[in-house]
Structures are given as C-alpha cells and as structure tokens.
Enzyme design. Structure first.
Site, PDB file in Angstrom:
ATOM      1  N   TYR A 107      62.756 -66.821 -74.766  1.00 29.64           N
ATOM      2  CA  TYR A 107      61.637 -66.889 -75.698  1.00 29.64           C
ATOM      3  C   TYR A 107      61.821 -66.038 -76.961  1.00 29.64           C
ATOM      4  O   TYR A 107      61.965 -66.568 -78.055  1.00 29.64           O
ATOM      5  CB  TYR A 107      60.332 -66.484 -74.983  1.00 29.64           C
ATOM      6  CG  TYR A 107      60.050 -67.364 -73.792  1.00 29.64           C
ATOM      7  CD1 TYR A 107      59.715 -68.702 -73.970  1.00 29.64           C
ATOM      8  CD2 TYR A 107      60.161 -66.888 -72.490  1.00 29.64           C
ATOM      9  CE1 TYR A 107      59.492 -69.535 -72.884  1.00 29.64           C
ATOM     10  CE2 TYR A 107      59.932 -67.719 -71.398  1.00 29.64           C
ATOM     11  CZ  TYR A 107      59.603 -69.040 -71.602  1.00 29.64           C
ATOM     12  OH  TYR A 107      59.388 -69.862 -70.543  1.00 29.64           O
ATOM     13  N   PRO A 120      54.126 -75.957 -74.851  1.00 26.15           N
ATOM     14  CA  PRO A 120      53.592 -77.225 -74.350  1.00 26.15           C
ATOM     15  C   PRO A 120      52.164 -77.482 -74.837  1.00 26.15           C
ATOM     16  O   PRO A 120      51.445 -76.550 -75.190  1.00 26.15           O
ATOM     17  CB  PRO A 120      53.591 -77.043 -72.831  1.00 26.15           C
ATOM     18  CG  PRO A 120      54.358 -75.792 -72.560  1.00 26.15           C
ATOM     19  CD  PRO A 120      54.222 -74.951 -73.799  1.00 26.15           C
ATOM     20  N   HIS A 341      54.500 -70.103 -74.793  1.00 24.64           N
ATOM     21  CA  HIS A 341      55.039 -70.070 -73.435  1.00 24.64           C
ATOM     22  C   HIS A 341      55.538 -68.702 -72.978  1.00 24.64           C
ATOM     23  O   HIS A 341      55.733 -68.485 -71.778  1.00 24.64           O
ATOM     24  CB  HIS A 341      56.201 -71.078 -73.382  1.00 24.64           C
ATOM     25  CG  HIS A 341      56.428 -71.708 -72.067  1.00 24.64           C
ATOM     26  ND1 HIS A 341      56.266 -71.040 -70.877  1.00 24.64           N
ATOM     27  CD2 HIS A 341      56.832 -72.941 -71.726  1.00 24.64           C
ATOM     28  CE1 HIS A 341      56.555 -71.853 -69.882  1.00 24.64           C
ATOM     29  NE2 HIS A 341      56.902 -73.009 -70.372  1.00 24.64           N
ATOM     30  N   LYS A 417      51.244 -89.726 -54.861  1.00 28.15           N
ATOM     31  CA  LYS A 417      52.105 -88.958 -53.958  1.00 28.15           C
ATOM     32  C   LYS A 417      51.820 -89.258 -52.484  1.00 28.15           C
ATOM     33  O   LYS A 417      52.595 -88.868 -51.609  1.00 28.15           O
ATOM     34  CB  LYS A 417      52.018 -87.467 -54.266  1.00 28.15           C
ATOM     35  CG  LYS A 417      50.685 -86.805 -54.107  1.00 28.15           C
ATOM     36  CD  LYS A 417      50.815 -85.317 -54.439  1.00 28.15           C
ATOM     37  CE  LYS A 417      49.467 -84.632 -54.396  1.00 28.15           C
ATOM     38  NZ  LYS A 417      49.554 -83.194 -54.611  1.00 28.15           N
ATOM     39  N   LYS A 421      54.509 -89.240 -49.138  1.00 25.73           N
ATOM     40  CA  LYS A 421      54.074 -88.455 -47.974  1.00 25.73           C
ATOM     41  C   LYS A 421      54.063 -89.341 -46.726  1.00 25.73           C
ATOM     42  O   LYS A 421      54.461 -88.912 -45.649  1.00 25.73           O
ATOM     43  CB  LYS A 421      52.668 -87.890 -48.213  1.00 25.73           C
ATOM     44  CG  LYS A 421      52.617 -86.637 -49.067  1.00 25.73           C
ATOM     45  CD  LYS A 421      51.184 -86.102 -49.015  1.00 25.73           C
ATOM     46  CE  LYS A 421      50.876 -85.108 -50.077  1.00 25.73           C
ATOM     47  NZ  LYS A 421      49.471 -84.731 -50.119  1.00 25.73           N
ATOM     48  N   SER A 422      53.564 -90.600 -46.913  1.00 23.84           N
ATOM     49  CA  SER A 422      53.510 -91.506 -45.762  1.00 23.84           C
ATOM     50  C   SER A 422      54.910 -91.814 -45.231  1.00 23.84           C
ATOM     51  O   SER A 422      55.077 -92.215 -44.089  1.00 23.84           O
ATOM     52  CB  SER A 422      52.783 -92.805 -46.145  1.00 23.84           C
ATOM     53  OG  SER A 422      53.644 -93.584 -46.986  1.00 23.84           O
ATOM     54  N   SER A 426      59.122 -85.505 -49.479  1.00 27.27           N
ATOM     55  CA  SER A 426      58.476 -84.631 -50.463  1.00 27.27           C
ATOM     56  C   SER A 426      58.199 -85.431 -51.745  1.00 27.27           C
ATOM     57  O   SER A 426      59.126 -86.009 -52.329  1.00 27.27           O
ATOM     58  CB  SER A 426      59.401 -83.453 -50.778  1.00 27.27           C
ATOM     59  OG  SER A 426      59.233 -83.048 -52.115  1.00 27.27           O
ATOM     60  N   SER A 552      59.356 -80.951 -65.486  1.00 25.93           N
ATOM     61  CA  SER A 552      58.500 -79.961 -64.844  1.00 25.93           C
ATOM     62  C   SER A 552      57.305 -80.642 -64.196  1.00 25.93           C
ATOM     63  O   SER A 552      56.687 -81.522 -64.793  1.00 25.93           O
ATOM     64  CB  SER A 552      58.003 -78.987 -65.918  1.00 25.93           C
ATOM     65  OG  SER A 552      57.305 -77.951 -65.323  1.00 25.93           O
ATOM     66  N   GLN A 553      57.027 -80.212 -62.979  1.00 22.83           N
ATOM     67  CA  GLN A 553      55.790 -80.696 -62.350  1.00 22.83           C
ATOM     68  C   GLN A 553      54.683 -79.688 -62.649  1.00 22.83           C
ATOM     69  O   GLN A 553      54.821 -78.500 -62.360  1.00 22.83           O
ATOM     70  CB  GLN A 553      55.937 -80.814 -60.820  1.00 22.83           C
ATOM     71  CG  GLN A 553      54.636 -81.276 -60.213  1.00 22.83           C
ATOM     72  CD  GLN A 553      54.549 -81.339 -58.687  1.00 22.83           C
ATOM     73  OE1 GLN A 553      53.440 -81.330 -58.159  1.00 22.83           O
ATOM     74  NE2 GLN A 553      55.648 -81.439 -57.993  1.00 22.83           N
TER      75      GLN A 553
HETATM   76  N1  COA Z   1      56.291 -85.229 -45.627  1.00 22.06           N
HETATM   77  C1  COA Z   1      54.967 -85.296 -45.915  1.00 22.06           C
HETATM   78  N2  COA Z   1      54.382 -84.532 -46.873  1.00 22.06           N
HETATM   79  C2  COA Z   1      55.162 -83.686 -47.569  1.00 22.06           C
HETATM   80  C3  COA Z   1      56.549 -83.595 -47.315  1.00 22.06           C
HETATM   81  C4  COA Z   1      57.108 -84.410 -46.292  1.00 22.06           C
HETATM   82  N3  COA Z   1      58.415 -84.368 -45.973  1.00 22.06           N
HETATM   83  N4  COA Z   1      57.067 -82.666 -48.143  1.00 22.06           N
HETATM   84  C5  COA Z   1      56.054 -82.215 -48.900  1.00 22.06           C
HETATM   85  N5  COA Z   1      54.899 -82.809 -48.533  1.00 22.06           N
HETATM   86  C6  COA Z   1      53.561 -82.574 -49.072  1.00 22.06           C
HETATM   87  C7  COA Z   1      53.245 -81.092 -49.182  1.00 22.06           C
HETATM   88  O1  COA Z   1      52.713 -80.609 -47.972  1.00 22.06           O
HETATM   89  C8  COA Z   1      52.249 -81.061 -50.320  1.00 22.06           C
HETATM   90  O2  COA Z   1      50.989 -81.498 -49.826  1.00 22.06           O
HETATM   91  P1  COA Z   1      49.604 -81.288 -50.656  1.00 22.06           P
HETATM   92  O3  COA Z   1      49.595 -82.292 -51.759  1.00 22.06           O
HETATM   93  O4  COA Z   1      48.574 -81.577 -49.642  1.00 22.06           O
HETATM   94  O5  COA Z   1      49.628 -79.879 -51.136  1.00 22.06           O
HETATM   95  C9  COA Z   1      52.743 -82.133 -51.252  1.00 22.06           C
HETATM   96  O6  COA Z   1      53.507 -83.016 -50.423  1.00 22.06           O
HETATM   97  C10 COA Z   1      53.568 -81.633 -52.390  1.00 22.06           C
HETATM   98  O7  COA Z   1      54.799 -81.096 -51.958  1.00 22.06           O
HETATM   99  P2  COA Z   1      56.125 -81.338 -52.789  1.00 22.06           P
HETATM  100  O8  COA Z   1      56.037 -82.610 -53.522  1.00 22.06           O
HETATM  101  O9  COA Z   1      57.287 -81.161 -51.876  1.00 22.06           O
HETATM  102  O10 COA Z   1      56.113 -80.266 -53.924  1.00 22.06           O
HETATM  103  P3  COA Z   1      55.589 -78.798 -54.016  1.00 22.06           P
HETATM  104  O11 COA Z   1      54.109 -78.817 -54.194  1.00 22.06           O
HETATM  105  O12 COA Z   1      56.167 -77.987 -52.913  1.00 22.06           O
HETATM  106  O13 COA Z   1      56.222 -78.388 -55.408  1.00 22.06           O
HETATM  107  C11 COA Z   1      57.853 -77.505 -56.902  1.00 22.06           C
HETATM  108  C12 COA Z   1      57.605 -78.295 -55.600  1.00 22.06           C
HETATM  109  C13 COA Z   1      59.322 -77.291 -57.054  1.00 22.06           C
HETATM  110  C14 COA Z   1      57.333 -78.315 -58.083  1.00 22.06           C
HETATM  111  C15 COA Z   1      57.068 -76.161 -56.804  1.00 22.06           C
HETATM  112  O14 COA Z   1      57.600 -75.383 -55.763  1.00 22.06           O
HETATM  113  C16 COA Z   1      57.158 -75.328 -58.036  1.00 22.06           C
HETATM  114  O15 COA Z   1      58.068 -74.534 -58.204  1.00 22.06           O
HETATM  115  N6  COA Z   1      56.157 -75.486 -58.948  1.00 22.06           N
HETATM  116  C17 COA Z   1      56.058 -74.724 -60.178  1.00 22.06           C
HETATM  117  C18 COA Z   1      56.762 -75.424 -61.304  1.00 22.06           C
HETATM  118  C19 COA Z   1      56.447 -74.763 -62.601  1.00 22.06           C
HETATM  119  O16 COA Z   1      56.434 -73.561 -62.741  1.00 22.06           O
HETATM  120  N7  COA Z   1      56.155 -75.607 -63.594  1.00 22.06           N
HETATM  121  C20 COA Z   1      55.658 -75.165 -64.848  1.00 22.06           C
HETATM  122  C21 COA Z   1      56.677 -74.884 -65.853  1.00 22.06           C
HETATM  123  S1  COA Z   1      55.879 -74.608 -67.386  1.00 22.06           S
END
Ligand code: COA
Length: 622
Positions: A107, A120, A341, A417, A421-422, A426, A552-553
């Site tokens: 930054y 952003p 940021h 999503k 999940k189903s 992930s 990014s998510q």
């Molecule tokens: N089967 C069924 N469900 C699953 C699954 C599987 N194998 N794996 C994950 N899930 C579910 C999780 O339990 C979670 O459920 P919820 O919606 O009820 O909370 C959901 O799916 C989401 O999980 P997943 O998609 O694996 O992602 P996450 O939420 O763990 O996020 C990252 C992953 C990498 C995005 C997160 O750890 C992260 O680092 N986020 C921050 C990013 C950031 O800083 N961005 C901003 C930059 S400016």
C-alpha cells in the site's frame, strides 16, 4: 519512522504508521493478546509448494531452470537457510514479522493511484428513493446507522469474528473510523484518530458539489445526533453548496507521488491545512452525489460511481479517495462505499455495511428536537495557479482511466452456493475452479491467479495468496474441453481440483501460504544489504506474480457486491458474493487491453457453471 516491537511489549500496539490506533482492552478484544503470531513456514515446504504452483504456468525448459534455482536456494547451508534464520529472528522480535512490510509493500510504497488500482467500491442494494430531498433523508438515516455501528465498536460489543472455531484478529475494526491515508512524495502514511489517540473527533465530512463541510454528529454529551437533526444539517449543507466549486478532491485520484507534491503545496496555506486536518480526522466521508444518467446497465453504472465517481464531469471531484471510509448516496437510490484499502480488508467493512443496510430497512424515524446542533462548518480550499493546473491534469488523467475501465456486474440466478454444498464441495473452491475453467475456455492456457485468503487467525493478520491455478485445476480444464474424456473421469478430476484448492486455502489461512513467506525472504535479503537472490530475479517468479486473475470472495448477507480493478494491464479483477441460491460477481478489465474482455469472461463463467452442474447432475443419475 519505522519502529520495531519487542517480543515482551504489552499491551497490544498498532503497527507503525497507524498513528493513534491503539486498542483499549475490553470484551471485543478479550482474546486479542492470546492470538497466535503469524508463523514463518518451513523453507522446504514453501519451496516445494512454489514449484508446484508455477508448474502449470511454465514450459518444460523454464520449469527445469526454475527447479535448479530453487534447489540452489534451498540447499543445506545455502542462502535460503540463512535468510530463513534471519526471518525467524524477526518473527521472534515482533508482534508480526509481516505487518509493517506488507503495509508498505502493498500500500504505502505503491505509487499508482488508489482509484481503480487499490481502492474497492462496494455497491449496496439500491434503495427505493428518488430526488434530492429523499436523498438527504436517506443519507441521514445512513449516517445514523453507521453511528449506531460505531457505538458498538466503541463499547466493544461487536461480535468477535470467527473462522470455524478460531477467533479472528479484530484490530482492523479500530482502523476504519477517523482514518485517512496521507500522500507523500515517495511514501504515504495512514493516520487513525482512534481510541488510543487523545483526539476524539465528533464530526463527519460531507461533500456536495465538490464543497466540503465538517458536520458534528455527536452532541456535547457524546450522544449521536438523531436522524431528523442530521437531516436538517444536510439540508443546510446542500443549501450552502448550491454552486459547484473547483474539484480539489479529484487530486486524490492522482498518482501518489504527484499528489504528494501537490498536497505539500496545498498545506502551505493555513486555511487549507485546517481543511486537510478536518478531513483527515473526520469520522467518515459522506458524498452527496449529483444525478447520474444510468443507461441500460444500472448495476454497472453504480459500480463505476462507487469505484471512481464517473469522471471529472460527474462525481469524481465530489470525493476524497484517501479517506478510509467514504460513503456515497446518489439521487436515485444508489448507495455504497469506496474504501481506502491500507487499513483493512473487505470483511470488517462488509459487517459495517450490512449493519447499516439492516438499520436503514428497520429503524423508525426518531424525532429529537431538543439539541441545537452547531452549524455545518465549511472547509474551504484556497487554490493558486499551480494547484489549478494540478487539478486540470488530474481531471485529464482520471478521465482516461475511467474510459478504459470495463465493469461487468453479474448475478447468476441458476443456482447459488447451496448446489456445491449439496455435492459436499466447498462453494468457494467450486467457484474458483469454475473461474479457472472459464478462463481456460477463452485462452486455452491457465494464468497466475490470486485469491485473498484471510490470515486474521493470527495477530495483525491480513491476507496471503490462495493460488487457484494448480496442476489439478489444469488437468480438469483440459479434460472438460476434450470430448473424448468420459464424464466419470471429468467428475473425478473436478473433485480433485476442488479438494486441491480447498487444501491450499486451508493451509493459507493457517499461515502456511507461500507468497508472503517468499516476500519475507526477499525483503530479508534486501534489508541485509544482499543481492536479491536469483530465485526472485527468475522470469518464473515474475510470471507467478503477474496475476491475470485477481480474485476475492467478499460475502454479504445482502446482495451488495464489491468491485475492484485488474492488477495487471492484461488481467481481470473478479469479486464475488455467493448467496445460498444465486451468485453475485463483478468482473473488471481494461478496454485498452486487446487480450481481455469482461463480457466474454462473464459469458464463459456462466457457461462453465452450467457445465459443471450438468456434469455433476448427470453423473449422479448414472
Ligand atoms: N460440503 C458442504 N458444505 C461445505 C463444504 C463441503 N465440503 N465445504 C464448505 N462448506 C460450507 C461451509 O460450511 C460454509 O457454510 P455456511 O455458508 O453455512 O457458512 C460455506 O460452505 C462456505 O465455505 P467455503 O465456500 O469453503 O468458504 P469459506 O467461507 O471457508 O471461505 C475463504 C474461504 C478462503 C474465502 C475464506 O477463508 C477467507 O479467507 N475469506 C476472506 C477473504 C478476504 O479477506 N477477502 C477480502 C479481500 S479485500
């Protein structure tokens, strides 16, 4: 001046250059002192993972060359080991071996404009209002909602963020309000008038028609002003700024060195200095925008408004892009935020926005007329020939960039999503692999892909890179584009690619990523006065950092979406907010690149998501 933090230093201290951001002890921060420090991963692990990460990006002979460099760097008693030992020493001496390095590298030393290249925009769900009076009414409600959140931060009742069972570092929450980036001629700084500073600002800064005003939003007893009082104050601001001023704010869109020089000039004038001081200290910025003609794609138009203000003829001068939190309210229901940021990532900011959106949809209009608030205070700027010339240059430069930025917000309604999940997959990994497929369909090769992974499980943690282009994702993409591969094999490759991504993501958020570690080794060499090791001069390293997909998510409980620009001229920015039954994306690209096309990538992603569902659903029926 950079200070180091001794291992025994207690209580917690904000990293250097965040002046004033010292956290008070309390319940929201109860666990803060117990958070682990960011580890230094094992050298051999990082080098092995690095080779695996660059494998899909390189030709065979390039890969052999890079392998030799890695072996040389990592050999017993070699340069890698001595740098690693120094880095481990640094980690023992500081709260975080990375925090200040990252703040500078990513930054404060980065000299490109913050607009489009760093900051952003977040577009919130459009609201049901129209016209200026309704704009002001909503803006007042928005301010009340934001102050309501600030009260929670101040009394430390914001729920502690968690990842799985782990508490996350909450320090970013204290760097949002009353914070501002300040340009320098070679390096910027960030100031925060937070709980640790002896200044407690009571004003926000409102900008309308390019004119800035300080507006006190707390009464003498530190009670937040009620909505109707804020509304009355905003009406006054709008009345006092019926005619537009020179857009001094547009200077904040400039290259940082240029802006740093002009800032110095501006500050020479006593009144300007006071204005800049009031802007820096303001709790946040509120931009009351002029009407925007939307065209066909309303979402895209709002994304532009939030990213850069639409250009010098629209609202770009009605901004101060250095302000950490800058909220915008349009005249037609468009609302959102642009954030600088350097102090924080998206998730804490989305928490704040989600709260504000909830507040605005529920809060009754409270009437309170007992307090007579102070008149809004005009924050004037005095200009001279040099400054006016700098404003003209900034207008021209920004307009070129605005014309070049393509923004494509998309909602994918076919599923959300819930579907991955189903399938016991992930969702985040699933979307990342879908994006790999979308890119591969267009280009027939993979590209270095950045996904932000949060390292807030650690004290002062920010992010590390999840490298989504992998050996496994490439095998899957190739198979999908090859009609000879049977569906069963494609499904197996998809699962492998998703599992591989999830494993990499989990390692990254657990402090075992490779990108920050490699950066740390490189900076250790530089700080020790050594030559930059060959490994980092290799074209493979350059390719690995040329992120044509920067992703990014940023999830929200509403249909807000975050957008940012590509990080390389021939790349894409890609941000997503996955909801249970639909997915929100925003893709950006530069028109000037003959290689990129945001529409095409959006279409290809749509198709990839359909193909992946089709593949999994067909397979399930067999
Ligand atoms: N089967 C069924 N469900 C699953 C699954 C599987 N194998 N794996 C994950 N899930 C579910 C999780 O339990 C979670 O459920 P919820 O919606 O009820 O909370 C959901 O799916 C989401 O999980 P997943 O998609 O694996 O992602 P996450 O939420 O763990 O996020 C990252 C992953 C990498 C995005 C997160 O750890 C992260 O680092 N986020 C921050 C990013 C950031 O800083 N961005 C901003 C930059 S400016």
């Amino acid at each position: 001046m950079v200070k180091s933090f001794g291992a025994k230093q207690q209580p917690w201290k904000a990293p250097e250059l965040f002046r004033g951001a010292v956290l008070p002890a309390g319940r929201m921060l109860a666990h803060q002192a117990n958070l682990p420090r960011l580890p230094v991963p094992a050298l051999s692990q990082t080098l092995d993972k690095y080779l695996r990460a660059v494998r899909p990006l390189l030709e065979e002979d390039e890969f052999q060359h890079t392998t030799k460099l890695v072996e040389e760097f990592g050999k017993p008693g070699g340069l890698g080991e001595s740098l690693q030992a120094k880095l481990q020493m640094r980690a023992l001496e500081r709260q975080s071996w990375l925090a200040d390095w990252w703040l500078h590298t990513a930054y404060l030393d980065f000299r490109m404009p913050v607009v489009m290249h760093v900051s952003p925009g977040i577009v919130c769900p459009p609201q049901e209002f129209n016209g200026q009076e309704a704009q002001l009414k909503f803006a007042a409600k928005m301010v009340a909602g934001l102050l309501d959140y600030k009260v929670q931060i101040d009394n430390q009742s914001v729920p502690i963020d968690k990842l799985g069972k782990n508490f996350l570092c909450m320090d970013q929450y204290y760097k949002l309000f009353s914070a501002c980036r300040i340009p320098g001629e070679r390096r910027d700084q960030v100031v925060v008038y937070g709980p640790g500073s002896n200044i407690r600002p009571r004003h926000i800064v409102v900008v309308h028609n390019n004119k800035f005003f300080a507006l006190d939003v707390y009464d003498e007893n530190w009670k937040p002003l009620s909505q109707d009082l804020i509304h009355a104050q905003l009406q006054k601001v709008v009345y006092y700024s019926r005619y537009p001023s020179e857009p001094v704010g547009i200077l904040t869109t400039e290259n940082r060195n240029t802006w740093g020089k002009v800032y110095k000039l501006l500050k020479k004038d006593k009144a300007n200095k006071a204005t800049l001081d009031a802007i820096n200290k303001g709790i946040f910025m509120l931009c009351l925008d002029q009407e925007v003609s939307r065209g066909e794609d309303r979402k895209a138009s709002m994304a532009h408004q939030l990213m850069h203000g639409g250009g010098s003829k629209l609202n770009s001068g009605n901004r101060w892009f250095d302000k950490t939190l800058q909220f915008t309210v349009g005249t037609d229901g468009a609302i959102g935020l642009t954030y600088e940021h350097s102090p924080a990532e998206g998730p804490p900011i989305i928490s704040l926005l989600d709260h504000m959106v909830d507040y605005c949809s529920q809060a009754p209009e409270i009437k309170e007329t007992t307090v007579e608030p102070k008149e809004p205070e005009r924050l004037p700027f005095t200009t001279n020939e040099n400054i006016l010339e700098a404003i003209d240059n900034a207008k021209r430069n920004l307009d070129v960039q605005v014309k070049d930025l393509d923004m494509k917000p998309v909602t994918f309604f076919e599923y959300g999503k819930g579907f991955p999940k189903s399938q016991k997959m992930s969702p985040d990994s699933y979307i990342q692999i879908a994006l790999q497929l979308a890119y591969f369909k267009l280009y027939k090769v993979p590209c270095a892909t950045y996904e932000s992974g949060s390292t807030r499980m650690f004290h002062l943690g920010r992010t590390d890179t999840i490298r989504s282009a992998s050996v496994e994702s490439l095998e899957f993409c190739k198979a999908m584009e090859d009609s000879r591969v049977p569906p069963g094999e494609k499904v197996a490759l998809l699962k492998k690619a998703i599992d591989g991504h999830k494993k990499y993501a989990q390692e990254t958020v657990s402090g075992q990523g490779i990108d920050r570690h490699l950066l740390g080794l490189k900076l250790t060499a530089i700080e020790a006065g050594l030559n930059v090791p060959d490994l980092f001069m290799d074209s493979a390293y350059e390719q690995a950092l040329h992120f044509k997909l920067s992703t990014s998510q940023v999830p929200s409980k509403h249909d807000s979406f975050l957008c940012f620009g590509p990080v390389v001229p021939d790349g894409y920015g890609f941000c997503y907010n996955p909801r249970e039954d639909h997915l929100n994306f925003c893709i950006s690209a530069f028109y000037s690149s003959p290689e990129t096309d945001a529409n095409k990538l959006a279409d290809s992603l749509h198709q990839s998501l359909l193909d992946m569902r089709e593949l999994l659903s067909t397979q399930a029926k067999l």
